[in-house]
Design an enzyme around this catalytic site. Structure first.
Site, short mmCIF file in Angstrom:
data_model
loop_
_atom_site.label_atom_id
_atom_site.label_comp_id
_atom_site.label_asym_id
_atom_site.label_seq_id
_atom_site.Cartn_x
_atom_site.Cartn_y
_atom_site.Cartn_z
N GLU A 55 0.82 -1.24 0.00
CA GLU A 55 0.07 0.15 -0.06
C GLU A 55 0.70 1.24 -0.12
OE1 GLU A 55 -2.97 -0.11 3.04
OE2 GLU A 55 -4.10 -1.71 2.03
N GLU A 104 -5.69 -8.28 -0.75
CA GLU A 104 -6.40 -7.89 0.68
C GLU A 104 -7.93 -7.71 0.19
OE1 GLU A 104 -5.06 -5.00 3.54
OE2 GLU A 104 -3.05 -5.55 3.12
#
Length: 503
Positions: free
Chosen positions: A173, A292
């Protein structure tokens, strides 16, 4: 009662059912590792301190891969802290979750857990506070047989044979301002390319995942993927996607349609990757690692980490308790992932134990299955062979977020070896049953072998340690085949699995 129909044809193949679709995720966050996976002294613990009851539930869940060790945690992680004699390992501050990591579990312990559980490891490297050299050191430790400093240290630590980890995430991320070492797309793309190039000098057969957007709501979504892949296209195999969903302000209809967003996410990332492919005159395709995804109520109190001078070990964090509607959404998101099996080559339900997880544990005590456990386990168990593209005809209902959305969503798989067909379907209607008619003319001679429905008149019902074996009712007795059609009645807010076999 509403009516819907699905037509299935064996010629309309999307792609294979990929085992890596049924991956999960373990991060050093809250009680995911400590008192989740790992609890020395627990009655079921093995010699490494891993809970045997969690191992068994992981197997039952059907998990194939586990992404480790993060997540936000990895962007500040020094992997060397987690090797060697446990008593000599340092305790470190985890800035991502305002906690203390005692480093009782590291790469060697995790790899032994993977071996005992039967899952493939998916290792993440720190490209937040660290870079190319640290990633190379970890790769050498894990994959080089011996004869070098790091590989010989692994052998000295008890692992004679290399781990030969195949799949590696290049950070986590990095588009998010909350991330330690957050970077612009240009900065990250360059670092990812250089790290990937160097890692392939050690092992050219690695599968490498570049960081994509942390969500389709990110202001840089699309531009981020385009810039990163322009830098790194030839050096990576996948780009990641992350998405979490939750019911907001009582808007259950929009929540039940969350897969509409996942469909949009995958289609957009694939289109962007293909645009970079065309512009760069590349030959290979970049695929999506949706590493995710889950339901996560981010505004709940348990999602807020500690603050101030308190840096606890394994605090209670992100321990959402899931209800029936949450499980229906998880089942629908799996439908979306399978529907995109031509581009989604891996996925990770985030996470595995305690932290927004299908498996919950009590310290020193019981473990149990949350409602979301069931659609994942049943899909992983029954989906096999090839994913088929369906023709779906269903009425629509209005949603505040997505406009008109079909009340029924479905996908099917076909196993050419056995002839079995599995239909996975959700009824998103809040109030109405759906009479589903499945056209099976392309598969003559099938019968209903099993039909299970996950539903409850009270869609807010949640499992506890005392009542965690089912989400009533699960057995659907109304499924039948007549005139080359399967007929199933689906209650409101429900997920169903219909398995058909040859007579």
């Amino acid at each position: 009662m509403l009516s819907a129909s699905v037509t299935i044809d064996p010629a309309f193949v999307v792609g294979p059912v990929r085992p890596r679709t049924f991956g999960s995720f373990v991060e050093h966050l809250g009680r995911s590792v400590y008192t989740g996976l790992h609890e020395p002294g627990h009655p079921t613990a093995d010699a490494d301190g891993f809970r045997g009851d969690v191992v068994e539930l992981t197997r039952e869940l059907g998990v194939t891969t586990v992404r480790y060790p993060g997540g936000n945690f990895v962007s500040g992680y020094r992997w060397e802290d987690g090797i060697g004699p446990v008593a000599q390992r340092p305790r470190r501050l985890d800035l991502a979750w305002h906690s203390t990591d005692p480093n009782l579990v590291g790469v060697d312990e995790f790899m032994r857990w993977c071996d005992r559980t039967g899952v493939e490891p998916m290792m993440a490297v720190n490209l937040g506070t660290r870079g190319v050299q640290e990633a190379l050191d970890l790769l050498e430790y894990c994959n080089v047989p011996g004869g070098t400093t790091w590989s010989d240290l692994r052998r000295a630590n008890g692992a004679e044979d290399p781990y030969r980890i195949k799949m590696w995430c290049l950070g986590n991320e990095m588009d998010g301002p909350w991330q330690i070492g957050h970077k612009t797309a240009q900065e990250y793309g360059r670092l990812a390319a250089e790290t990937a190039r160097a890692m392939r000098m050690v092992d050219p057969d690695l599968e490498l995942v570049a960081c994509g957007s942390s969500g389709s709501q990110m202001p840089t979504f699309g531009d981020w993927e385009h810039t990163v892949l322009t830098e790194a296209y030839e050096h990576v195999d996948h780009i990641s996607a992350h998405a979490y969903y939750w019911e907001e302000d009582g808007d259950l209809a929009s929540f039940l349609a969350s897969a509409v967003n996942m469909d949009h996410f995958v289609d957009s990332v694939a289109a962007t990757a293909d645009a970079v492919r065309a512009a760069g005159k590349h030959t290979k395709h970049i695929h999506v690692s949706f590493d995710e995804w889950n339901v996560w109520y981010q505004k709940r109190a348990e999602s807020r980490p500690p603050s101030g001078d308190d840096w606890p070990v394994a605090p209670v964090l992100l321990e959402d308790r899931y209800n029936v509607a949450d499980a229906v959404v998880v089942g629908n998101l799996l439908i979306s992932l399978l529907r995109h099996t031509d581009r989604v080559h891996a996925a990770s339900l985030a996470q595995l134990v305690n932290v927004i997880a299908p498996i919950m544990t009590e310290p020193g005590g019981r473990s149990w299955r949350q409602t979301t456990f069931h659609p994942f386990a049943l899909t992983a168990r029954h989906a096999a062979g090839e994913v088929l593209r369906l023709a779906v005809d269903a009425p629509v209902q209005e949603t505040a977020k997505f406009g008109p959305v079909p009340v029924l969503d479905a996908v099917a798989t076909h196993d050419p070896e056995t002839g079995a067909v599995v239909v996975l379907a959700v009824n998103r209607s809040l109030t109405d049953d759906v009479a589903l008619d499945v056209d099976l003319r392309g598969f003559p001679g099938l019968r209903v072998a099993e039909a299970l429905t996950l539903a409850n008149p009270d869609h807010t019902w949640s499992a506890t340690a005392d009542d965690a074996t089912s989400v009533l009712p699960r057995t659907n007795t109304t499924a039948k085949v007549a005139d080359e059609r399967a007929h199933v009645d689906l209650p409101p807010v429900s997920w169903s699995m219909i398995r058909l076999e040859r007579v």
